[in-house]
Design a protein around this motif. Structure first.
Motif, PDB file in Angstrom:
ATOM      1  N   LEU A 199       0.839  -1.194   0.000  1.00 11.66           N
ATOM      2  CA  LEU A 199       0.000   0.000   0.000  1.00 11.66           C
ATOM      3  C   LEU A 199       0.874   1.244   0.000  1.00 11.66           C
ATOM      4  O   LEU A 199       1.825   1.355   0.764  1.00 11.66           O
ATOM      5  N   SER A 200       0.544   2.216  -0.850  1.00  8.07           N
ATOM      6  CA  SER A 200       1.374   3.411  -0.982  1.00  8.07           C
ATOM      7  C   SER A 200       0.675   4.680  -0.556  1.00  8.07           C
ATOM      8  O   SER A 200       1.291   5.740  -0.500  1.00  8.07           O
ATOM      9  N   GLU A 201      -0.618   4.598  -0.229  1.00  5.36           N
ATOM     10  CA  GLU A 201      -1.355   5.785   0.163  1.00  5.36           C
ATOM     11  C   GLU A 201      -2.565   5.395   0.989  1.00  5.36           C
ATOM     12  O   GLU A 201      -2.946   4.230   1.046  1.00  5.36           O
ATOM     13  N   ALA A 202      -3.158   6.393   1.623  1.00  4.84           N
ATOM     14  CA  ALA A 202      -4.367   6.158   2.417  1.00  4.84           C
ATOM     15  C   ALA A 202      -5.197   7.431   2.422  1.00  4.84           C
ATOM     16  O   ALA A 202      -4.663   8.541   2.333  1.00  4.84           O
ATOM     17  N   GLU A 203      -6.504   7.264   2.535  1.00  2.00           N
ATOM     18  CA  GLU A 203      -7.415   8.397   2.602  1.00  2.00           C
ATOM     19  C   GLU A 203      -7.798   8.657   4.050  1.00  2.00           C
ATOM     20  O   GLU A 203      -8.143   7.729   4.785  1.00  2.00           O
ATOM     21  N   ILE A 204      -7.713   9.895   4.462  1.00  5.67           N
ATOM     22  CA  ILE A 204      -8.104  10.265   5.823  1.00  5.67           C
ATOM     23  C   ILE A 204      -9.627  10.194   5.940  1.00  5.67           C
ATOM     24  O   ILE A 204     -10.350  10.848   5.199  1.00  5.67           O
ATOM     25  N   VAL A 205     -10.102   9.369   6.867  1.00  2.00           N
ATOM     26  CA  VAL A 205     -11.540   9.227   7.094  1.00  2.00           C
ATOM     27  C   VAL A 205     -11.989  10.161   8.212  1.00  2.00           C
ATOM     28  O   VAL A 205     -12.936  10.927   8.060  1.00  2.00           O
ATOM     29  N   GLU A 206     -11.276  10.103   9.340  1.00  2.00           N
ATOM     30  CA  GLU A 206     -11.671  10.931  10.494  1.00  2.00           C
ATOM     31  C   GLU A 206     -10.470  11.157  11.399  1.00  2.00           C
ATOM     32  O   GLU A 206      -9.755  10.220  11.742  1.00  2.00           O
TER      33      GLU A 206
END
Length: 470
Positions: free
Chosen positions: A19-26
């Protein structure tokens, strides 16, 4: 040395599995909050799961890098912490933090995979969920400099990046859930125009959905296609415009994996109709004997698949294209296709062959529930060697499913329905289902695949045969 010079920047950690990225949820903290070592500071969504990320530093939060909904690359700043010192340092140190001081200065080092590090003692500070007030400016989001907070601001100000802008002159809208904020944003709903039915006027998901159902509800037009009919981003209300759904996060990962499977795997699907009457009777007898530990049909099918893979290990394998070889796995890591709100996930039961049928039933129930709740760590969603897909729950009889790359085979099960069936030369009504096996033709030929499927079908029709193979 100033506070700015002594700040520690926590970078988005390597979340594993490529995994190279992630989306901020909260964000679970806001600028100005005091955090302890290994406290969860943010919830992010990767291409595999929604996970909590703990921070290895302790102190006062001075900057949050990124807002809810923003994609952050691995290795980029996530949160900036100003350490506390004995004299107050970045701020007055709360009681009880002295015992953490050595860990605070060193950091825990436990920054991988967001499911904590086991420091779940009473010293961890839990924060009450904050209300995001529409129309109120959000707290500053750091970009390398130290963000400041207004000590005279409202106690319930929204965490950085989570506020929703209201229309001029409208009344404030109270929102707690990040899911509600995201739903409203994606569907173009102005939260200031929504009446909250929750406690204290808090806007709930049902309120947003009710606003969408109302034909007069205002919808923000977020995107347009040049020289074409107007388009909406997200699940926009029905109209003349196109609906544009961003291919991100788990949905993008699913699309990439299925496309790769179709490109690389020469798959073949075979199927057979089977009389499942005896299997249902066997399950009823088991559950009548021990009603406190019920066994599901899926658990019995999983047990039958494990028996078949023991007899035909060629299907419990994958093709190593780089090494130009077929690798047969020693253990059966059984994947179970589970439909969730975020898409189709395949959680894995590792070494499933070591479990009893009752243990299989318990693990299947717990694992699918965790997958739907979004609490499974990424490691539980990879590494499968064979998948069982019960698409009969959708009311369909058959399917030609795509193999879960890089596995070699997948067994599909259709709905169980009453059908006319010939038994001992006489027509009877029986419980009938269709089984399908999709397999990688590189790992075996039709004889092996057909033998496996026939073994599964025979065990479904005559469960006593299963006893002879366990």
């Amino acid at each position: 040395m100033t506070t700015v010079e002594r700040t520690q920047v926590f970078l988005l950690p390597d979340l594993g599995e490529g995994l190279s990225e992630a989306e901020i949820v909260e964000w679970r903290v806001a600028v100005g909050d005091i955090v302890t070592v290994d406290q969860t500071v943010v919830e992010v969504e990767t291409a595999k799961a929604v996970v909590d990320v703990p921070c290895p530093y302790a102190g006062r939060v001075v900057a949050l890098h990124g807002a809810a909904g923003e994609i952050r690359p691995v290795g980029q700043p996530l949160i900036t912490i100003a350490p506390l010192d004995g004299d107050g340092g970045a701020g007055d140190e709360p009681a009880g933090h002295a015992t953490y001081r050595e860990e605070e200065r060193a950091g825990s080092g436990n920054v991988l995979i967001g499911y904590g590090t086991g420091h779940g003692g009473s010293g961890r500070r839990r924060r009450r969920p904050r209300l995001a007030v529409a129309g109120e400016p959000p707290a500053a989001v750091g970009t390398g400099a130290v963000a400041q907070t207004d000590p005279t601001g409202p106690a319930d100000a929204a965490p950085a990046g989570t506020g929703v802008t209201a229309s001029p002159g409208s009344s404030p809208a109270l929102v707690i859930s990040p899911i509600v904020r995201r739903l409203a944003k994606e569907r173009g709903v102005d939260l200031a125009s929504v009446r909250g039915t929750g406690l204290g006027g808090v806007i709930r998901r049902a309120d947003v959905e009710a606003a969408l159902a109302d034909a007069a509800a205002p919808a923000a037009r977020l995107a347009a296609v040049p020289d074409a009919p107007e388009a909406h981003v997200g699940l926009a209300p029905a109209g003349d415009g196109d609906v544009v759904i961003p291919l991100t996060g788990i949905r993008k990962a699913i699309a990439d994996k299925l496309s790769r499977s179709r490109r690389e795997i020469p798959e073949v699907t075979i199927w057979v109709d089977v009389d499942a009457t005896a299997l249902l009777e066997t399950r009823a007898a088991i559950n009548a004997a021990t009603p406190d530990a019920p066994v599901s049909i899926l658990a019995l099918l999983a047990r039958i698949c494990l028996s078949g893979l023991r007899k035909y290990p060629q299907l419990n394998a994958h093709v190593d294209t780089e090494g130009q070889r077929i690798v047969q796995s020693a253990g059966v890591h059984l994947g179970i296709a589970a439909q969730t709100d975020r898409g189709l996930l395949v959680p894995v039961l590792r070494d499933a062959q070591r479990l009893t049928t009752r243990e299989l039933a318990a693990e299947l129930a717990a694992t699918t529930a965790a997958a739907r709740a979004g609490t499974l760590p990424p490691a539980r969603l990879t590494g499968g060697t064979f998948t069982l897909n019960n698409y009969g729950v959708f009311g369909v009889d058959g399917s030609t499913p795509i193999i879960n790359h890089p596995e070699a085979a997948l067994l599909g099960v259709g709905r169980i329905v009453d059908k006319p069936w010939v038994v001992d030369g006489q027509l009877a009504v029986r419980k009938v289902t269709q089984l399908s096996l999709t397999f990688d033709h590189r790992v075996c030929d039709g004889g092996v695949a057909g033998g496996f499927l026939r073994h599964v079908a025979d065990c479904v029709e005559q469960p006593a045969l299963l006893v002879a193979n366990v």
